[in-house]
Design an enzyme around this catalytic site. Sequence first.
Site, PDB file in Angstrom:
ATOM      1  N   VAL A 421       0.854  -1.186   0.000  1.00 16.41           N
ATOM      2  CA  VAL A 421       0.000   0.000   0.000  1.00 16.41           C
ATOM      3  C   VAL A 421       0.889   1.233   0.000  1.00 16.41           C
ATOM      4  CG1 VAL A 421      -1.828   1.258   1.180  1.00 16.41           C
ATOM      5  CG2 VAL A 421      -1.772  -1.223   1.285  1.00 16.41           C
ATOM      6  N   ASP A 535     -13.365  -9.730   7.900  1.00 15.52           N
ATOM      7  CA  ASP A 535     -11.992  -9.547   8.392  1.00 15.52           C
ATOM      8  C   ASP A 535     -11.892  -8.249   9.189  1.00 15.52           C
ATOM      9  OD1 ASP A 535      -9.321 -10.131   8.782  1.00 15.52           O
ATOM     10  OD2 ASP A 535      -8.669  -9.237   6.902  1.00 15.52           O
TER      11      ASP A 535
END
Length: 716
Positions: A421, A535
């Site tokens: 990221v 999640d």
Amino acid sequence: MFPLLLFILLFCNPHSLVSSLNGEGLALLSFKQSITEDPEGSLNNWNYSDENPCTWNGVTCKEGNVVSVSIPKKKLLGFLSSALGSLSDLRHVNLRNNKFFGSLPVELFEAQGLQSLVLYGNSLSGSVPAEIGKLKYLQTVDLSQNFFNGSIPTSLIQCKRLKTLDLSRNNFTGSLPDGFGTGLISLEKLDLSYNKLGGLIPSDMGNLSSLQGTVDLSHNRFTGSIPASLGNLPEKVYIDLTYNNLSGPIPQNGALMNRGPTAFIGNPGLCGPPLKNPCSADTPGANSPSSFPYFPNNYPPQNSGNSVGKSGKAKGLSKSAVIVIVVSDVVGICLVGLLFSYCYSRVCACNKGKDENGYSFDKGGKGRKECLCFRKDESETLSENVEQYDLVPLDTQVTFDLDELLKASAFVLGKSGIGIVYKVVLEDGLTLAVRRLGEGGSQRFKEFQTEVEAIGKLRHPNIVTLRAYYWSVDEKLLIYDYIPNGNLATAIHGKAGMLSFTPLPWSDRLKIVKGVAKGMVYLHEFSPKKYVHGDLKPNNILLGLNMEPHISDFGLGRLANIAGGSPTLQSSRMTSEKPQQRQPSNAPSDVATVHSATSLGSYYQAPEALKVVKPSQKWDVYSYGVILLEMITGRLPIVQVGTSEMDLVHWIQLCIEEKKPLADVLDPYIAEDVDKEEEMVAVLKIAMACVQNSPERRPTIRHVSDALDRLAMSSD
């Protein structure tokens, strides 16, 4: 008697003697009187003592006249006063997310300069008056999430400048007005989802050439076939027709082509690609084999033997025909041999001098020539590369292109099994978060496109917005809004290498858990597919400038799997940074041990995760409950007790069984807020309900959110 009555009225209303407030101010005060509850005191400075209302909260003036009344999200309870219509220069009304009830007053549309009317998220009902057609300058109408009923007024098509029409989540009935597509020629956004609209989809909707983003007609009662003219809409428009009563073949032209099945599901009568339900030969509009372009009506029938003439004798080939066939075969074989020899020489040339991109250089080195031989990766993926190699925006706010993105400054934010990221800063200062999904996979572009566009439609203040994506054989990128304040795990525990750490105060913690609950309610109940996150954990909750939470990484595992990766449940955890071990002077001796975020991920999963592969909404509720416990205790989800370890849920249960003091359970940093102790206990009870071992005994996330809201109201 009349002079006496007048004296009494003046005495009881002394403002009438001293007030110099103009007519627009008096009209707004009439609007204020129609509001019975103002819990946040938003209208406290609306009073008679001012000359005009231009300094009042939510009021904007231009040249001394009121042009805007904007009071969103203030919990105002009341009805809409007709007095607003007397504001002759009124341009904008924004009363979204309040508690207004009743109908729209016809007098409101006397303000004929009105440009935007935003009333979504209230409890308004009744029909929309036909007088709305008087508003020639109207550009935005958002009445979504109310209880309006009746049909959409035909007069609406007279609003030629209308750009945004959102009537979703109401009870509108009837068919769309005649001339809907030819009248609203400026329309850019159209959302009619979750109503009871019926009849045929107007064929003239294909004329709405200015539409952008998603045209949402889902969850209605539209009947008949899908007009082929919808394909005339801009190709980047996503047309959502799910859950109606549509039937017949799905047209394959323009904006309707190359769409995944998710745009059409919930219509049992639809057939043909991309659905797995083939059209039968008698389906109106379906192509039978005789009318398919490659099989014209005069195609000769096939027989196993030689053709038979009228006399019934088999016709043989003439001698000249045999000679022509033999000569043709010889010439064909020679040509194939020459072509094979040419390609072989080109393959050798390519292999000798090609660079990493598959190009070969001439001997003079003055340039490069494209190698003409077919490489394996190109030939196998050629049919899959349609609509690839370009940045695909998912909303109208995306103003950058691929070149700008690639030229931008990039900084690594984190790494995981699903990729890297980056924080990306464009030349104009816009900051984005870009996730690379890796380089594998090239055969599932359409599936990826369907999934990512569905996720890109999600819009909620507590969910990170997916703005755009990029797909190629070598690169898959997801472009999100950048959220500047890190994640919740760091805010609770800090992380290794931090020079200083200031734990969150209780007020921020309560604000965060309420925001996360609202985001999850949206996913579970109001998103198109009633999604499950699967999640949820502090690493996936990002914090904005004002510590507002944003749920991230929703659907990421699924996208990574389609893109070619094989993320396991554990490897899909974002970042492997270790939390900082906090040991304040008054901390208990059994401080939580430091574990990597990767190793902690399983502690947020519900007990049934060991038996059930597919997550459920109650799975999310359990994960949320563990987060609540983490916020209350300040501990990691695994606790060191003496020489052994225990997960946070069982540790709390043990503390309750042993009747330990509340101070032993609370995070020492918030234990000082003695006046908030009742709130903390209430949140602890909510958390314990969420982490029940049996899924059936856990509340829904909506019940959790409502309980937190009531808690905040009772403390005000």
